[in-house]
Design an enzyme around this catalytic site. Structure first.
Site, PDB file in Angstrom:
ATOM      1  N   THR A 194      41.582 -18.702  76.603  1.00 47.84           N
ATOM      2  CA  THR A 194      41.735 -17.597  75.675  1.00 47.84           C
ATOM      3  C   THR A 194      43.201 -17.679  75.359  1.00 47.84           C
ATOM      4  O   THR A 194      43.920 -18.406  76.027  1.00 47.84           O
ATOM      5  CB  THR A 194      41.390 -16.290  76.414  1.00 47.84           C
ATOM      6  OG1 THR A 194      39.988 -16.260  76.629  1.00 47.84           O
ATOM      7  CG2 THR A 194      41.790 -15.042  75.663  1.00 47.84           C
ATOM      8  N   ASN A 202      36.087 -17.821  74.064  1.00 43.54           N
ATOM      9  CA  ASN A 202      35.552 -17.709  75.416  1.00 43.54           C
ATOM     10  C   ASN A 202      35.983 -18.955  76.196  1.00 43.54           C
ATOM     11  O   ASN A 202      37.106 -19.022  76.646  1.00 43.54           O
ATOM     12  CB  ASN A 202      34.049 -17.483  75.467  1.00 43.54           C
ATOM     13  CG  ASN A 202      33.619 -17.025  76.867  1.00 43.54           C
ATOM     14  OD1 ASN A 202      34.442 -16.546  77.635  1.00 43.54           O
ATOM     15  ND2 ASN A 202      32.357 -17.191  77.212  1.00 43.54           N
TER      16      ASN A 202
END
Ligand code: DON
Length: 591
Positions: A402, A422
């Site tokens: 991230t 993700n």
């Protein structure tokens, strides 16, 4: 221009240093007088510190990739505000940091508007497609099909990044979309040199990326090897996509030719995102979760992130103890941290989800008297076992990614943004002809009640899959205030460990008096209730670990570093930026 760090000596440290150093008479006088000379200035920088932030008088951008930080700083230099710079940095990271920078994912942006003295939270998290349903990821045997949840076209939620960045720019920026997108388009058109870490990261994700013909074409040479270090990497499909976004104010992404490409991809290979889903995507502005800690005010991301709620909850629990007296990263200190984390993450699994679907008891969870009740239940000598432990749960070996960036401008506007696909490279599936990767954020839902997701997080009905719902997140962009004025902002990648990373960064500054570069560099721990294990970075002292084990904690060396912060702080005169060195290639870029 980056300013030299001023000599500023904390009084007690000056005395300590005089005791151990041989100094000239003049230097001694200067050292003794320095605290008085700087009486009106908080002494944030001390030359005896082991780590130092970048210092500027007029603006700062900190991100996980140096070109993107520089682009943001250049926008500030052109007279743009923090929001302009943040949007430029966000789009630039989509070009230079393909693992996590994105236009095919989603995220959260906290904004402080100095003129209005107002803080707000922009929620551009992905949404479940209309055709998604609770049992989407259950196989015929009733078990979770991890491959479908994490690496298929079903893994992708409807992307929110383009809508989110445009919403921020159109509502609070000062520059045109064309101008803030220009640098990212140039990088994609003209190419960037592949760094060693980027080439390494393509190689690491090879198996997954090569399942997608488009990803193979984008991130590998014709002979199938990962783009090598030094390769001039041009991304013409991505450049065209960014140009279309610039020319249509994003409409092409959600309702035009890019939308068609996303939908075509879904229809060809099985996947749920429809034209209707893209057209219906909505950014939501939310009120920050607020709290206080030892005279500082905290404003952090509200649900559908769990970050703000549990950050405030843990600070509330910890406020009742004199942490400094325990000593930084001592067993007594870490025990208090672990027990607070255990309780907060247990609550997370039960109460947190998308507030537009189920009410989240934010006020109750962030209440100081609830924290006192939890604190009173903590045995200071022994670990409390996490209840209902399911054996064999571990954090994923998968390299997750991230990315966070922070921006501060000369007017005092602040942006704290965390966005993600993700996993590193999300689902691994790129949209053919459009040059970008799709997220695998659908795995952040609870595919089956009580069954852990990729981060070992268990969840309940509040985070079950429902059409148009946003999956629960741990991303924790935060702004810290003193007497109403912002003094620090930070955030981090790291999946479920993000909240604890942000927590420890704030504690390092507030309780242990560290500058932000020092605070970023300290080894960290992570506990999330289940699995009942304390993940630690190897630099946590062996004696401390033994004491924690003797108290009943189960320790496990973290398979990866725990978080990577991008922090900015401010005193009356300077703005300080620090990029966590746990990840190569990031930078704090000052004006
Ligand atoms: O929203 C979340 O909590 C996760 N999707 C974040 C993933 C992440 O931080 C991976 N990074 N290192």
């Amino acid at each position: 221009m980056v300013m030299p760090i001023i000599m500023s000596i904390k009084p007690k440290r000056a005395l300590r240093r005089i005791k151990r150093a041989r100094v000239s008479g003049a230097a001694l006088l200067l050292m003794l007088l320095a605290p008085l000379l700087n009486a009106n200035q908080p002494a944030i920088i001390d030359y005896t510190d082991r780590f130092h932030p970048v210092v500027s008088e007029s603006g700062m951008v900190v991100s996980q990739e140096a070109l993107a930080s520089r682009i943001g700083a250049d926008i500030l230099a052109q007279g743009g505000n923090a929001i302009d710079a943040a949007v430029a940095t966000g789009f630039a990271l989509a070009v230079t940091l393909p693992q996590a920078g994105n236009i095919g994912g989603g995220g959260f942006m906290m904004i402080y508007l100095a003129g209005e003295k107002r803080t707000l939270a922009v929620d551009y998290r992905e949404m479940a497609p209309l055709a998604a349903h609770r049992d989407l990821f259950l196989g015929d045997d009733g078990e979770v099909d991890k491959n479908k949840a994490r690496y298929s076209r079903y893994s992708a939620g409807v992307p929110g990044t383009v809508a989110g960045l445009l919403h921020a720019l159109n509502s609070y920026g000062t520059m045109s979309l064309q101008d803030v997108l220009k640098p990212a388009i140039k990088l994609a058109d003209q190419g960037i040199r592949v760094t060693r870490s980027l080439s390494f990261s393509f190689a690491r994700a090879e198996q997954r990326l090569k399942k997608s013909p488009a990803s193979t074409a984008y991130y590998f040479l014709k002979d199938g090897s990962p783009l090598p270090e030094g390769h001039l990497w041009k991304q013409s499909d991505l450049a065209n996509t960014l140009k279309k976004i610039a020319n249509t104010n994003g409409e092409d992404f959600y309702q035009g030719s890019i939308a068609k490409k996303i939908v075509a991809q879904m229809q060809e290979h099985g996947g749920l995102i429809s034209a209707e889903d893209l057209a219906a995507y909505k950014v939501v502005e939310r009120e920050a979760v607020t709290g206080s800690y030892r005279g500082y005010e905290i404003a952090a991301m509200p649900p559908p992130s769990s970050g703000g709620v549990h950050l405030v909850q843990m600070l509330n629990i910890l406020e009742g103890w004199d942490l400094k007296a325990s000593g930084h990263n001592s067993a007594d200190y870490l025990h208090r941290l672990i027990e607070s984390m255990r309780r907060a993450y247990a609550d997370r699994s039960e109460y947190l989800g998308d507030p537009d679907f189920n009410p989240v008891p934010v006020a109750e969870l962030t209440d100081k008297s609830y924290a006192k009740k939890l604190r009173d239940g903590i045995n200071l000598q022994r670990a409390t076992a996490s209840s209902a432990v399911k054996p064999g749960l571990t954090l994923p070996e998968e390299s997750p990614q991230t990315t966070h960036f922070s921006v501060w401008d000369k007017h005092g506007n602040v942006v704290s943004n965390t966005y993600t696909l993700n996993f590193s490279y999300g689902s691994g599936i790129a949209v053919a002809g459009a040059g970008f990767l799709l997220n695998n954020e659908m795995d952040d839902f609870s595919a089956k009640l009580g069954v852990p997701n990729a981060y070992g997080l268990v969840g309940g009905a509040a985070n079950a899959i429902e059409p148009r719902k946003r999956p629960l997140s741990s991303m924790t962009p935060v702004i810290v205030f003193k007497e109403g004025n912002p003094v620090l902002t930070t955030g981090s990648p790291g999946g479920s460990s993000i909240i604890n990373t942000v927590l420890q960064t704030i504690l390092n500054v507030v309780d242990f008096d560290m500058n932000i570069a020092e605070a970023a560099a300290q080894p960290r721990i992570h506990h999330q209730w289940l699995p009942d294990q304390v993940f630690y970075e190897e630099d946590i002292n062996v004696d401390t670990r033994k004491r924690l084990e003797a108290m009943g904690h189960v320790l496990k060396s973290s398979s990866r570093v725990i978080g990577r912060t991008q922090t900015i702080s401010r005193d009356e005169r300077f703005i300080y930026g620090a990029n966590d060195t746990r990840w190569p290639g990031g930078a704090a870029a000052g004006l």
